[in-house]
Design a protein around this motif. Structure first.
Motif, PDB file in Angstrom:
ATOM      1  N   LYS A 278       0.820  -1.215   0.000  1.00  0.00           N
ATOM      2  CA  LYS A 278       0.000   0.000   0.000  1.00  0.00           C
ATOM      3  C   LYS A 278       0.853   1.263   0.000  1.00  0.00           C
ATOM      4  O   LYS A 278       0.330   2.364  -0.214  1.00  0.00           O
ATOM      5  N   GLY A 279       2.148   1.103   0.266  1.00  0.00           N
ATOM      6  CA  GLY A 279       3.031   2.266   0.302  1.00  0.00           C
ATOM      7  C   GLY A 279       2.819   3.155   1.499  1.00  0.00           C
ATOM      8  O   GLY A 279       3.180   4.334   1.474  1.00  0.00           O
ATOM      9  N   SER A 280       2.221   2.593   2.564  1.00  0.00           N
ATOM     10  CA  SER A 280       1.942   3.402   3.746  1.00  0.00           C
ATOM     11  C   SER A 280       3.114   3.442   4.718  1.00  0.00           C
ATOM     12  O   SER A 280       3.091   4.196   5.691  1.00  0.00           O
ATOM     13  N   GLY A 281       4.123   2.621   4.483  1.00  0.00           N
ATOM     14  CA  GLY A 281       5.287   2.607   5.367  1.00  0.00           C
ATOM     15  C   GLY A 281       6.478   3.317   4.751  1.00  0.00           C
ATOM     16  O   GLY A 281       6.445   3.739   3.585  1.00  0.00           O
ATOM     17  N   LYS A 282       7.536   3.461   5.529  1.00  0.00           N
ATOM     18  CA  LYS A 282       8.775   4.050   5.024  1.00  0.00           C
ATOM     19  C   LYS A 282       9.529   3.025   4.188  1.00  0.00           C
ATOM     20  O   LYS A 282       9.160   1.848   4.134  1.00  0.00           O
ATOM     21  N   TYR A 283      10.604   3.469   3.553  1.00  0.00           N
ATOM     22  CA  TYR A 283      11.382   2.567   2.707  1.00  0.00           C
ATOM     23  C   TYR A 283      11.965   1.407   3.520  1.00  0.00           C
ATOM     24  O   TYR A 283      12.243   0.332   2.990  1.00  0.00           O
ATOM     25  N   THR A 284      12.140   1.626   4.831  1.00  0.00           N
ATOM     26  CA  THR A 284      12.702   0.566   5.684  1.00  0.00           C
ATOM     27  C   THR A 284      11.767  -0.632   5.809  1.00  0.00           C
ATOM     28  O   THR A 284      12.206  -1.742   6.108  1.00  0.00           O
ATOM     29  N   SER A 285      10.474  -0.420   5.575  1.00  0.00           N
ATOM     30  CA  SER A 285       9.514  -1.517   5.733  1.00  0.00           C
ATOM     31  C   SER A 285       9.751  -2.627   4.715  1.00  0.00           C
ATOM     32  O   SER A 285       9.437  -3.794   4.981  1.00  0.00           O
ATOM     33  N   LEU A 286      10.294  -2.286   3.532  1.00  0.00           N
ATOM     34  CA  LEU A 286      10.527  -3.299   2.502  1.00  0.00           C
ATOM     35  C   LEU A 286      11.557  -4.325   2.969  1.00  0.00           C
ATOM     36  O   LEU A 286      11.336  -5.538   2.842  1.00  0.00           O
ATOM     37  N   ASP A 287      12.674  -3.863   3.530  1.00  0.00           N
ATOM     38  CA  ASP A 287      13.687  -4.791   4.035  1.00  0.00           C
ATOM     39  C   ASP A 287      13.133  -5.617   5.185  1.00  0.00           C
ATOM     40  O   ASP A 287      13.460  -6.809   5.327  1.00  0.00           O
TER      41      ASP A 287
END
Length: 383
Positions: A278-287
């Motif tokens: 959803k893109g609701s988190g920061k880029y750190t959420s992907l890792d």
């Protein structure tokens, strides 16, 4: 006793006073500044509620000087002499015990320690008993005896008190590692967080989370996460919900790092997936999401997610590439999607080493020595 012997005894007594003072000062400073610095910092933070800055060097020096003055005051009151003069350091050692016998609940608002009442009680008992015994053995205390008896007795008392202090003070290596890593994380020295206990195969859940947070800040989770022991699967990315198993940090700090927080009762993996897609988190959420999939050994879902967040021409982090190689090898694919000939050769060496004989334990240890820092080892051997 001759005048020469009397003079030698008195001179030895004066030297012993200086030697005991020096030995106590060295022990107190090294114990506080080197071995118990993290515990002392935690106690300071709790007592000051984080409003003042902890200075370990100055604190160790000041506390040592205060304890020397305490010894002087006790001996002025009790007048201990001869073979028992070093007993005047007992209250000072008790203070050291109270300062370093600090448990995990130190940051809790209702934290209390038995030393609050035990320390003054023990000091009062010592002073009262010592004052009474001084009157009973006044004659013996004023007698001058053997020089070596004087030296050996006082040094033995001092050594015994040092051993007692070390035994009472917190010596849990895991707890010290957690406190040290937490301190570096709070001061944003992320590289130093990763250096704490880096050569040890022991790792508590709290220390594992600290490492993950530091790697996330450094942008190196995909390259270095499995270089450290991972015993808790995806739980090792989040703190325990029990406050007695955590320190100053809680999962609120993780959610701040991710840029979102889960709904009440929401599954952790669902939460991470949702904030990524959803893109609701920061880029750190992907890792965090991709690492959680690897930690749970969900290679299928990992390989489904990678194309959604990385372009074909992107260079994947090390452990993502290792997972991709393993995924296709598990399915007997003839073509490896990772254009990394060195990694493919290393994976083939990994498989060849697995084929050597030996028991399951021998195989696990052999593979750990050669490939313990790879995702392959984690996937095949970490329970």
């Amino acid at each position: 006793m001759s005048d020469y012997t009397n003079a030698l005894y008195k001179k030895t007594a004066r030297i012993m006073i200086a030697v005991c003072g020096l030995l106590f000062s060295l022990f107190s400073f090294v114990y506080l500044y080197v071995f118990q610095r993290d515990v002392l910092e935690a106690l300071h933070f709790s007592l000051a509620h984080g409003k003042t800055v902890f200075a370990p060097l100055a604190s160790a020096i000041i506390i040592t000087l205060i304890l020397l003055l305490l010894r002087w005051g006790v001996n002025s009151l009790l007048g201990l002499k001869g073979k028992v003069r070093a007993l005047a350091y007992l209250p000072s050692f008790l203070v050291l015990c109270a300062l370093t016998d600090v448990g995990r609940g130190v940051y809790m608002s209702d934290y209390h320690t038995p030393w609050t009442w035990l320390l003054p009680l023990l000091v009062l008992l010592f002073v009262g008993l010592g004052y009474w015994l001084r009157g009973v053995f006044r004659v013996q205390l004023n007698q001058e005896g053997n020089v070596w008896g004087l030296v050996n007795s006082n040094l033995a008392i001092l050594l015994g008190l040092c051993v007692l202090t070390v035994c009472v003070g917190d010596s849990n290596r895991t707890y010290h590692h957690e406190l040290e890593a937490e301190y570096y994380l709070r001061t944003q020295e992320y590289d130093k967080v990763l250096e704490v206990g880096e050569r040890s195969l022991e790792a508590s859940r709290t220390l594992t989370v600290f490492r993950a947070v530091a790697l996330s800040h450094l942008g190196q989770m995909g390259d270095k996460l499995f270089a450290y022991p991972q015993y808790y699967r995806s739980d090792g990315l989040f703190f325990d919900s029990d406050s007695l198993h955590t320190l100053r940090y809680t999962n609120d700090s993780i959610y701040y790092l991710l840029g979102a927080r889960p709904y009440a009762g929401e599954d952790r993996m669902v939460f991470l997936r949702n904030i990524c897609y959803k893109g609701s988190g920061k880029y750190t959420s992907l890792d965090y999401y991709l690492s959680a999939l690897l930690l749970e050994k969900q290679l299928d879902r990992f390989m489904e997610a990678v194309p959604d967040f990385y372009l074909p021409e992107d260079t994947l982090p090390r452990y993502y590439r290792e997972a991709a190689v393993l995924y296709h090898a598990e399915r007997n694919d003839t073509l490896f999607p990772v254009a990394d000939s060195l990694m493919i050769r290393r994976f083939k060496a990994y498989r060849e080493l697995q084929q050597k004989g030996g028991s399951a334990l021998e195989e696990q240890n052999r593979m750990r020595r050669e490939f313990g820092d790879t995702y392959w080892w984690y996937y095949d051997y970490q329970k």
